[in-house]
Design a protein around this motif. Structure first.
Motif, PDB file in Angstrom:
ATOM      1  N   VAL A   1      44.649  34.377   0.091  1.00 34.43           N
ATOM      2  CA  VAL A   1      43.700  35.053  -0.791  1.00 34.43           C
ATOM      3  C   VAL A   1      44.046  36.531  -0.924  1.00 34.43           C
ATOM      4  CG1 VAL A   1      41.273  35.617  -1.150  1.00 34.43           C
ATOM      5  CG2 VAL A   1      41.902  33.401  -0.181  1.00 34.43           C
ATOM      6  N   GLU A   2      44.264  37.216   0.205  1.00 32.07           N
ATOM      7  CA  GLU A   2      44.595  38.641   0.181  1.00 32.07           C
ATOM      8  C   GLU A   2      46.104  38.887   0.175  1.00 32.07           C
ATOM      9  OE1 GLU A   2      42.626  40.607   3.349  1.00 32.07           O
ATOM     10  OE2 GLU A   2      40.627  39.942   2.752  1.00 32.07           O
ATOM     11  N   ARG A   3      46.880  37.818   0.139  1.00 28.94           N
ATOM     12  CA  ARG A   3      48.342  37.909   0.072  1.00 28.94           C
ATOM     13  C   ARG A   3      48.910  38.698   1.247  1.00 28.94           C
ATOM     14  NH1 ARG A   3      49.850  40.168  -5.648  1.00 28.94           N
ATOM     15  NH2 ARG A   3      48.529  41.838  -4.868  1.00 28.94           N
ATOM     16  N   LYS A   4      48.392  38.372   2.455  1.00 30.87           N
ATOM     17  CA  LYS A   4      48.903  38.969   3.674  1.00 30.87           C
ATOM     18  C   LYS A   4      49.284  37.850   4.637  1.00 30.87           C
ATOM     19  CE  LYS A   4      45.441  41.574   4.888  1.00 30.87           C
ATOM     20  NZ  LYS A   4      44.653  42.610   5.605  1.00 30.87           N
ATOM     21  N   PHE A   5      50.445  37.989   5.246  1.00 28.03           N
ATOM     22  CA  PHE A   5      50.955  36.951   6.131  1.00 28.03           C
ATOM     23  C   PHE A   5      51.469  37.612   7.413  1.00 28.03           C
ATOM     24  CE2 PHE A   5      51.666  36.013   1.676  1.00 28.03           C
ATOM     25  CZ  PHE A   5      51.034  34.786   1.523  1.00 28.03           C
ATOM     26  N   SER A   6      51.138  37.004   8.532  1.00 28.00           N
ATOM     27  CA  SER A   6      51.595  37.517   9.824  1.00 28.00           C
ATOM     28  C   SER A   6      52.285  36.390  10.582  1.00 28.00           C
ATOM     29  CB  SER A   6      50.406  38.059  10.631  1.00 28.00           C
ATOM     30  OG  SER A   6      50.830  38.468  11.909  1.00 28.00           O
ATOM     31  N   ILE A   7      53.508  36.648  10.995  1.00 28.97           N
ATOM     32  CA  ILE A   7      54.279  35.679  11.770  1.00 28.97           C
ATOM     33  C   ILE A   7      54.790  36.392  13.006  1.00 28.97           C
ATOM     34  CG2 ILE A   7      56.259  34.112  11.775  1.00 28.97           C
ATOM     35  CD1 ILE A   7      56.013  33.902   8.770  1.00 28.97           C
ATOM     36  N   PHE A   8      54.325  35.917  14.187  1.00 28.94           N
ATOM     37  CA  PHE A   8      54.653  36.553  15.459  1.00 28.94           C
ATOM     38  C   PHE A   8      54.333  38.039  15.448  1.00 28.94           C
ATOM     39  CE2 PHE A   8      57.652  32.887  15.282  1.00 28.94           C
ATOM     40  CZ  PHE A   8      57.078  32.160  16.310  1.00 28.94           C
ATOM     41  N   GLY A   9      53.204  38.400  14.813  1.00 27.00           N
ATOM     42  CA  GLY A   9      52.751  39.782  14.789  1.00 27.00           C
ATOM     43  C   GLY A   9      53.433  40.666  13.768  1.00 27.00           C
ATOM     44  N   MET A  10      54.328  40.130  12.980  1.00 27.12           N
ATOM     45  CA  MET A  10      55.021  40.911  11.954  1.00 27.12           C
ATOM     46  C   MET A  10      54.395  40.594  10.593  1.00 27.12           C
ATOM     47  SD  MET A  10      59.115  41.104  11.105  1.00 27.12           S
ATOM     48  CE  MET A  10      59.471  41.738  12.732  1.00 27.12           C
ATOM     49  N   MET A  11      53.893  41.637   9.922  1.00 23.44           N
ATOM     50  CA  MET A  11      53.193  41.442   8.660  1.00 23.44           C
ATOM     51  C   MET A  11      54.190  41.268   7.513  1.00 23.44           C
ATOM     52  SD  MET A  11      50.000  41.329   9.263  1.00 23.44           S
ATOM     53  CE  MET A  11      49.465  41.340   7.545  1.00 23.44           C
TER      54      MET A  11
ATOM     55  N   VAL B   1      44.893  26.527  19.433  1.00 19.50           N
ATOM     56  CA  VAL B   1      43.505  26.999  19.532  1.00 19.50           C
ATOM     57  C   VAL B   1      43.445  28.512  19.666  1.00 19.50           C
ATOM     58  CG1 VAL B   1      41.433  26.934  20.968  1.00 19.50           C
ATOM     59  CG2 VAL B   1      42.660  24.820  20.460  1.00 19.50           C
ATOM     60  N   SER B   2      44.353  29.092  20.429  1.00 17.02           N
ATOM     61  CA  SER B   2      44.316  30.539  20.663  1.00 17.02           C
ATOM     62  C   SER B   2      45.098  31.333  19.632  1.00 17.02           C
ATOM     63  CB  SER B   2      44.862  30.848  22.064  1.00 17.02           C
ATOM     64  OG  SER B   2      46.196  30.375  22.201  1.00 17.02           O
ATOM     65  N   GLY B   3      45.889  30.649  18.799  1.00 16.86           N
ATOM     66  CA  GLY B   3      46.747  31.346  17.846  1.00 16.86           C
ATOM     67  C   GLY B   3      46.052  32.368  16.973  1.00 16.86           C
ATOM     68  N   PRO B   4      44.907  32.036  16.330  1.00 17.57           N
ATOM     69  CA  PRO B   4      44.262  33.029  15.445  1.00 17.57           C
ATOM     70  C   PRO B   4      43.751  34.259  16.176  1.00 17.57           C
ATOM     71  CG  PRO B   4      43.469  30.805  14.972  1.00 17.57           C
ATOM     72  CD  PRO B   4      44.259  30.733  16.247  1.00 17.57           C
ATOM     73  N   PHE B   5      43.579  34.165  17.518  1.00 17.58           N
ATOM     74  CA  PHE B   5      42.972  35.263  18.262  1.00 17.58           C
ATOM     75  C   PHE B   5      43.992  36.067  19.061  1.00 17.58           C
ATOM     76  CE2 PHE B   5      40.216  31.513  18.041  1.00 17.58           C
ATOM     77  CZ  PHE B   5      39.212  32.007  17.226  1.00 17.58           C
ATOM     78  N   ILE B   6      45.222  35.573  19.167  1.00 21.66           N
ATOM     79  CA  ILE B   6      46.285  36.321  19.843  1.00 21.66           C
ATOM     80  C   ILE B   6      46.837  37.365  18.885  1.00 21.66           C
ATOM     81  CG2 ILE B   6      48.559  36.167  20.921  1.00 21.66           C
ATOM     82  CD1 ILE B   6      47.884  33.359  21.794  1.00 21.66           C
ATOM     83  N   LYS B   7      46.956  38.607  19.366  1.00 25.32           N
ATOM     84  CA  LYS B   7      47.463  39.677  18.517  1.00 25.32           C
ATOM     85  C   LYS B   7      48.691  40.312  19.152  1.00 25.32           C
ATOM     86  CE  LYS B   7      43.174  40.873  16.127  1.00 25.32           C
ATOM     87  NZ  LYS B   7      42.263  41.953  15.715  1.00 25.32           N
ATOM     88  N   ILE B   8      49.642  40.622  18.309  1.00 28.14           N
ATOM     89  CA  ILE B   8      50.850  41.335  18.715  1.00 28.14           C
ATOM     90  C   ILE B   8      50.947  42.583  17.850  1.00 28.14           C
ATOM     91  CG2 ILE B   8      53.364  41.227  18.938  1.00 28.14           C
ATOM     92  CD1 ILE B   8      53.140  38.216  19.163  1.00 28.14           C
ATOM     93  N   ASN B   9      50.946  43.743  18.485  1.00 28.10           N
ATOM     94  CA  ASN B   9      50.943  45.024  17.764  1.00 28.10           C
ATOM     95  C   ASN B   9      49.761  45.131  16.803  1.00 28.10           C
ATOM     96  OD1 ASN B   9      53.389  45.797  19.013  1.00 28.10           O
ATOM     97  ND2 ASN B   9      54.590  44.724  17.451  1.00 28.10           N
ATOM     98  N   GLY B  10      48.634  44.562  17.212  1.00 26.27           N
ATOM     99  CA  GLY B  10      47.433  44.640  16.390  1.00 26.27           C
ATOM    100  C   GLY B  10      47.351  43.618  15.282  1.00 26.27           C
ATOM    101  N   ASN B  11      48.373  42.774  15.134  1.00 25.14           N
ATOM    102  CA  ASN B  11      48.394  41.761  14.080  1.00 25.14           C
ATOM    103  C   ASN B  11      48.287  40.366  14.691  1.00 25.14           C
ATOM    104  OD1 ASN B  11      48.858  43.758  12.079  1.00 25.14           O
ATOM    105  ND2 ASN B  11      51.048  43.737  12.558  1.00 25.14           N
TER     106      ASN B  11
END
Length: 587
Positions: free
Chosen positions: A73-83, A55-65
């Motif tokens: 769609v925009e071809r951007k992926f973030s895993i544990f805050g790493m883009m 539930v909180s995953g989409p709202f937790i940010k690490i280093n702003g990600n």
């Protein structure tokens, strides 16, 4: 023991019709055995933690990600805050291979522990939707009675409440899934705006809501037995050393019900086992299998049968563990620990090697990706000095969460020249920029048709990325032509701005410039100086007669609009433009 049970599955009858599962609640609290851990309670605590993360995953940010984002769609992926970007697909592929080997390793050692404890399908079905069903309709027998009775107010109200809650939870899951695609901030903006502003997206959201509703309200365990291939992988991944949910047949057989007044000494003396054939291990199974038949494809290692059997063993005064986590070798030969077989060693070494490689590549991953491509349809140009020019298109991708300033430099050949639109590149965070780059090489630096070149992208003195490319030139270069010296201008104008800037009451800028004119001709010149664009020049008009070989100096007052960033002056000899001078304004 007959293997006929493998000819069919409990959820489908002989005619192919669906058999609806009514699993009983596993014993918890006072109903559970105090002599053994309650796996259902442990799974519940773990599930609440996993649901909290989900539930909180989409709202937790690490280093702003975001903690996790898969924005296809925009071809951007973030895993544990790493883009990650499409250029990092090889890292994604390597991560998937590593994860696959890790699953193979865990399955070979501990069976389908993923399915029973961590799989989102199991967590949502057993710990959310199943508990809602128990809360509204009751345990298995009550559910059967409710479904068998005719439609009355009680049945209608319970079914309406249950399926309404199912739909609401499915709608929430669909929104969370969308949040993992577009990010938490975008999800909040989307939810807080009317559906009419994004009707197409809202329709897609309802489609996924319907899909999740059908999966958890109707399809249920069929997703594990029919759709998911993991159960079929078991047959090649498990061996007699794998620890799975297993029935101790040496202790339990010959199974039979315990007769009133029958002591355990009498029972064991006539060859009966500890299994009292109560059938509770079958009635609590969400896929309807009988674990006493051995490991089966439908078993998801949920441990409900362990909790049920332990509670029965406690009631009849026998030790717990008739059904437990154990391997075939532990049951047959009394082994105590997991045997670290050569196969497990090979899987472990492979998993460790892939993990080291993956983390090494992640640590060495450049912060900025730079790519140099030749402009479409261009080859080379040659100027009068014999220099050859190639035009490239440079693309820069800033993978970090901070804006960067960078410069582009030509490393080799050393005597070449690099020209690009902005001498200092602005690289916005998590964005891609393009710039046209011109490479000029002198006659002596060219090595035939193709000359290797190397360029470097630098920021704050550090090299972010090095790019290699090929410089094209003709096979035979023409001899360079020595240019004739440029003729002196008839009159040369120079200007120096005084640093003091004044602001007029109406917001305009007022500057003072010191002008100098030098005549390089053998005749006098009728000259005029004008201000280009908006603004005014004092004195105005500014005209003068400059004698041959003479000089002239004077100060002028220039008034400009508040938004002006430069001054442009033109020097004219009657109607002929001699020179245009541009002065950049400092804030």
């Amino acid at each position: 023991m007959s293997d006929s049970f493998r000819d069919s599955i409990p959820t489908v009858d002989q005619t192919g019709k669906r058999v609806w599962m009514y699993p009983r609640k596993p014993p918890v609290g006072k109903r559970a055995s105090p002599d053994a851990p309650s796996y259902y309670t442990l799974r519940s605590w773990l599930s609440w933690f996993l649901l909290l993360v989900m539930v909180s995953g989409p709202f937790i940010k690490i280093n702003g990600n975001p903690l996790l984002m898969m924005n296809v769609v925009e071809r951007k992926f973030s895993i544990f805050g790493m883009m990650f970007w499409p250029q990092d697909f090889f890292l994604f592929a390597l991560a998937m291979i590593t994860l696959f080997v890790l699953i193979v390793l865990s399955t070979a050692a501990y069976g389908r522990i993923w399915c029973g404890w961590l799989c989102p399908q199991t967590v949502m079905m057993e710990m959310v939707f199943r508990k809602i069903e128990y809360w509204i309709e009751g345990d298995a027998n009550q559910q059967k009675a409710l479904n068998a009775k005719t439609w009355d107010q009680e049945k209608l109200s319970k079914k309406a409440i249950k399926h309404s809650l199912f739909f609401l939870v499915s709608f929430g899951v669909a929104n969370l899934l969308l949040g993992y695609v577009i990010g938490g901030d975008a999800l909040i903006d989307l939810v807080s705006s009317p559906p009419t502003e994004h009707a197409q997206g809202f329709f897609i959201l309802l489609m996924f809501t319907g899909l999740f509703y059908l999966i958890f309200a109707r399809f249920r365990e069929q997703a594990c037995t029919f759709v998911c291939p993991y159960g079929r992988f078991q047959s090649v991944l498990l061996d007699p050393n794998s620890i799975v949910v297993a029935y101790d047949h040496k202790r339990g057989e010959q199974r039979s019900r315990k007769l009133p007044g029958e002591s355990w000494e009498e029972r064991l003396g006539i060859g009966k086992g500890d299994c009292v054939d109560c059938g509770l291990c079958v009635s609590v199974c969400p896929t309807g299998i009988d674990i006493r038949n051995g490991t089966q494809m439908e078993c998801v290692n949920c441990c409900n049968c362990i909790d049920a059997c332990n509670s029965v063993m406690h009631k009849v005064g026998r030790p717990s563990g008739l059904i437990r986590y154990a391997s075939q070798n532990q049951i047959e030969h009394g082994e105590k620990k997991l045997r670290f077989t050569p196969r497990l060693k090979a899987y472990s070494l492979l998993c460790a090697a892939l993990s080291v490689l993956l983390f090494s590549l992640l640590l060495l991953r450049p912060r900025v990706d730079a790519d140099l491509r030749r402009m479409r349809g261009s080859s080379f140009q040659i100027d009068e000095q014999g220099q050859v020019r190639n035009t490239f298109e440079a693309r820069f991708l800033n993978k970090t969460g901070k804006d960067m300033r960078a410069t582009f430099e030509l490393i080799s050949p050393a005597e070449g020249e690099l020209i690009y639109a902005d001498q200092s590149l602005n690289l916005p965070a998590q964005d891609e920029q393009q710039s046209m780059v011109v490479v000029l090489l002198p006659h002596g630096q060219i090595q035939g048709r193709e000359t290797p070149i190397k360029l470097a992208l630098k920021s704050d003195g550090n090299t972010l990325e090095e790019i290699k490319s090929v410089f094209l030139a003709p096979a035979v270069l023409p001899e360079p032509v020595t240019p004739a010296p440029a003729p002196l201008a008839a009159v040369e104008m120079n200007a120096t701005l005084r640093p003091e800037k004044q602001l007029m009451p109406d917001g305009q800028q007022m500057w003072i410039a010191d002008l100098t004119l030098n005549s390089n001709t053998d005749r006098s010149s009728e000259l005029s100086i004008a201000l280009e664009g908006e603004g005014s020049l004092l004195p105005s008009p500014l005209t003068l007669k400059l004698e041959a070989g003479a000089s002239w100096e004077s100060s002028v007052v220039i008034t400009l609009p508040a938004t002006a960033t430069r001054i442009e002056l033109s020097l004219n000899d009657q109607e002929t433009l001699l020179q245009r001078l541009r002065l950049e304004l400092t804030p």
